[in-house]
Design a protein around this motif. Structure first.
Motif, mmCIF file in Angstrom:
data_model
loop_
_atom_site.group_PDB
_atom_site.id
_atom_site.type_symbol
_atom_site.label_atom_id
_atom_site.label_comp_id
_atom_site.label_asym_id
_atom_site.label_seq_id
_atom_site.Cartn_x
_atom_site.Cartn_y
_atom_site.Cartn_z
ATOM 1 N N ASN A 204 40.451 22.282 8.193
ATOM 2 C CA ASN A 204 39.821 23.891 8.406
ATOM 3 C C ASN A 204 39.537 24.007 9.770
ATOM 4 N N ARG A 205 40.017 24.827 10.350
ATOM 5 C CA ARG A 205 39.764 25.111 11.790
ATOM 6 C C ARG A 205 39.145 26.652 11.877
ATOM 7 N N ARG A 206 38.573 27.287 10.982
ATOM 8 C CA ARG A 206 38.170 28.312 10.878
ATOM 9 C C ARG A 206 36.918 28.147 11.739
ATOM 10 N N ASP B 87 33.305 26.343 11.008
ATOM 11 C CA ASP B 87 32.871 26.162 9.591
ATOM 12 C C ASP B 87 33.091 24.794 9.141
ATOM 13 N N HIS C 167 33.670 31.260 14.070
ATOM 14 C CA HIS C 167 33.348 32.500 14.447
ATOM 15 C C HIS C 167 32.357 32.526 15.631
ATOM 16 N N THR D 237 44.785 32.842 22.858
ATOM 17 C CA THR D 237 43.126 32.329 22.718
ATOM 18 C C THR D 237 42.456 33.510 23.957
ATOM 19 N N ASP E 66 40.455 31.218 14.578
ATOM 20 C CA ASP E 66 40.739 29.579 14.327
ATOM 21 C C ASP E 66 40.508 28.854 15.783
ATOM 22 N N ASP F 89 41.474 36.304 15.204
ATOM 23 C CA ASP F 89 42.265 36.606 14.295
ATOM 24 C C ASP F 89 43.211 37.861 14.436
#
Length: 209
Positions: A119-121, A81, A123, A171, A147, A166
């Motif tokens: 922000n570490r979001r 993001d 996908h 990980t 994340d 999520d």
């Protein structure tokens, strides 16, 4: 919309060993024999698309035409993001010709630090395309959100060690292959982006023997 059912033999249009293992494991319950583009010495086409789906179609159609068999291709990547969606389509290129994903992950973290981003979001996206030698194609997509963290674990491949999905404290690099892309066929639930895309593909184009 009617879908074409895949039976018999299929080419997995990849030269990526990690993707090959995942795709073979996903296809195994359906009695489909899978051979890779690498095993057939098929050339890798230039990926000139502007979307994951376009690049997947380029690879699948090229393999189908060259082999005379249906072909199955994935194009996937990590979208961050705070980096405006990068590396995205260029996820593999960030690793360079040597496929150094340790360096690619370090580059992402460096870019985030340089921008002062908290922000570490991010996908993962997967576009799966089935193509037949006559040009017919079927497209399916899947996404998984999470994340970015300092890389942990040695499972998986690519950017897996820095991606924490999520609902997990591990990980993708710490999650087993079975857990990452295993599918609960009763509920249709799956974790990874590629497995989620595969669920929709299987429901449309595959039948259990």
């Amino acid at each position: 919309m009617s879908h074409r059912i895949l039976t018999g033999r299929v080419v997995i249009a990849t030269h990526n060993a990690g993707k090959l293992v995942e795709m073979r494991e996903l296809l195994a319950p359906f009695g489909v024999e899978a051979v890779s583009a690498g095993e057939l010495s098929l050339p890798e086409p230039e990926e000139t698309g502007t979307m994951f789906s376009e690049n997947a179609a380029i690879k699948a159609l090229a393999a189908a035409e060259a082999s005379g068999l249906p072909a199955f291709a994935d194009d996937s990547g990590l979208c961050v993001d705070a980096l405006d969606g990068a590396p995205g389509l260029f996820s593999a290129r960030w690793a360079g010709a040597s496929k150094d994903f340790s360096g690619a992950m370090a580059r992402i973290l460096s870019e985030l630090d340089r921008r002062g981003a908290t922000n570490r979001r991010a996908h993962f996206v997967s576009a799966l395309v089935l193509a037949w030698p006559d040009g017919h194609t079927e497209l399916f997509e899947g996404r998984v959100f999470g994340d970015l963290v300092e890389p942990r674990g040695t499972a998986g491949f690519g950017y897996d060690p820095m991606f924490r999905p999520d609902g997990f404290d591990r990980t993708f690099g710490e999650i087993s292959s079975e857990e990452k892309h295993g599918v609960d066929w009763q509920s249709g639930q799956a974790l990874s982006h590629r497995a989620r895309a595969f669920v929709t593909l299987a429901e449309a184009c595959l039948r259990r023997p």
